[in-house]
Motif scaffolding. Sequence first.
Motif, PDB file in Angstrom:
ATOM      1  N   LYS A  45       0.824  -1.209   0.000  1.00 29.09           N
ATOM      2  CA  LYS A  45       0.000   0.000   0.000  1.00 29.09           C
ATOM      3  C   LYS A  45       0.857   1.258   0.000  1.00 29.09           C
ATOM      4  CE  LYS A  45      -4.470   0.957   1.673  1.00 29.09           C
ATOM      5  NZ  LYS A  45      -5.660   0.705   2.319  1.00 29.09           N
ATOM      6  N   ASN A  46       2.178   1.063   0.107  1.00 27.62           N
ATOM      7  CA  ASN A  46       3.074   2.214   0.211  1.00 27.62           C
ATOM      8  C   ASN A  46       3.415   2.803  -1.152  1.00 27.62           C
ATOM      9  OD1 ASN A  46       3.298   1.949   2.941  1.00 27.62           O
ATOM     10  ND2 ASN A  46       5.230   0.816   2.885  1.00 27.62           N
ATOM     11  N   GLU A  73       3.772  -6.428   6.870  1.00 29.75           N
ATOM     12  CA  GLU A  73       3.681  -5.243   7.730  1.00 29.75           C
ATOM     13  C   GLU A  73       4.551  -4.116   7.202  1.00 29.75           C
ATOM     14  OE1 GLU A  73       3.626  -5.894  11.861  1.00 29.75           O
ATOM     15  OE2 GLU A  73       1.810  -7.090  11.505  1.00 29.75           O
ATOM     16  N   LYS A  74       5.742  -4.465   6.736  1.00 33.49           N
ATOM     17  CA  LYS A  74       6.707  -3.457   6.299  1.00 33.49           C
ATOM     18  C   LYS A  74       6.171  -2.646   5.109  1.00 33.49           C
ATOM     19  CE  LYS A  74      11.537  -3.138   5.154  1.00 33.49           C
ATOM     20  NZ  LYS A  74      12.369  -3.750   4.162  1.00 33.49           N
ATOM     21  N   GLU A  75       5.548  -3.355   4.178  1.00 35.16           N
ATOM     22  CA  GLU A  75       5.045  -2.656   2.981  1.00 35.16           C
ATOM     23  C   GLU A  75       3.555  -2.388   3.090  1.00 35.16           C
ATOM     24  OE1 GLU A  75       6.349  -4.466  -0.652  1.00 35.16           O
ATOM     25  OE2 GLU A  75       8.382  -3.761  -0.300  1.00 35.16           O
ATOM     26  N   TRP A  76       2.992  -2.692   4.257  1.00 32.27           N
ATOM     27  CA  TRP A  76       1.606  -2.364   4.511  1.00 32.27           C
ATOM     28  C   TRP A  76       0.725  -3.021   3.435  1.00 32.27           C
ATOM     29  CZ3 TRP A  76      -0.722   3.261   4.448  1.00 32.27           C
ATOM     30  CH2 TRP A  76      -1.797   3.305   5.326  1.00 32.27           C
ATOM     31  N   HIS A  78      -1.935  -4.504   0.998  1.00 26.31           N
ATOM     32  CA  HIS A  78      -3.156  -3.845   0.537  1.00 26.31           C
ATOM     33  C   HIS A  78      -4.307  -4.857   0.557  1.00 26.31           C
ATOM     34  CE1 HIS A  78      -5.916  -1.435  -1.591  1.00 26.31           C
ATOM     35  NE2 HIS A  78      -5.039  -0.645  -2.190  1.00 26.31           N
TER      36      HIS A  78
END
Length: 194
Positions: A45-46, A73-76, A78
């Motif tokens: 999502k980033n 978690e790190k790249e959130w 989607h």
Amino acid sequence: MTPAFSVCVYCGSKPGASPEFARTARAVGRWIGEHGGQLVYGGGKNGLMGILADATLDAGGRVVGIIPTALVEKEWAHHECTELHVVETMHERKRLMAEQADAFLALPGGIGTFEEFFEVWTWRQLGYHDKPVGLLNLAGYYDPLVSFLQSTVRQGFMGDWQMDLIRIESDPEGLLRELVQAAGLAPAARVEQI
Ligand code: AMP
């Protein structure tokens, strides 16, 4: 409904310094959605990745996100993707992304983007696939890379035929259309969302 085409897009997990990058990621997602396409991407999502996915969804396109557990978690991750696949490893992510795509497109990004773009290019050169590969040289972002690649041809480490395996353009919609057509497919007639 089966999508008209499926394009795997690699791009930055950061938005970049100029608003033009986000604007173009949005336009690419919109084009895919409005032409009945499917986006395959890294599932985050980033940065440009999230902007691209949101724009595809907003325009009615399918989005397949593929993300390794370690990056959820790190790249959130989607979670609004049409399909979100959480896989064990980066290798599995890249294999699934490549399998699901009819064509590959790299937008501006960082080393993750470069690695993915170079991988599908080298796979193409080795005959592992015959899907079109494009590089969007937006606002000259990739000019230094293109110069370096041309210099590798002059220095004898690469042939012109290898450069000819990729399409480098600055116009996102023109490049998308070219890639879809080179894959032997046709974008659906433009569908306006209301
Ligand atoms: P970046 O262009 O560095 O912002 O990264 C864009 C995407 O590439 C992110 O989803 C990263 O997880 C992914 N990425 C980073 N390193 C690699 C790698 N070694 N192989 C494949 N993808 C990567």
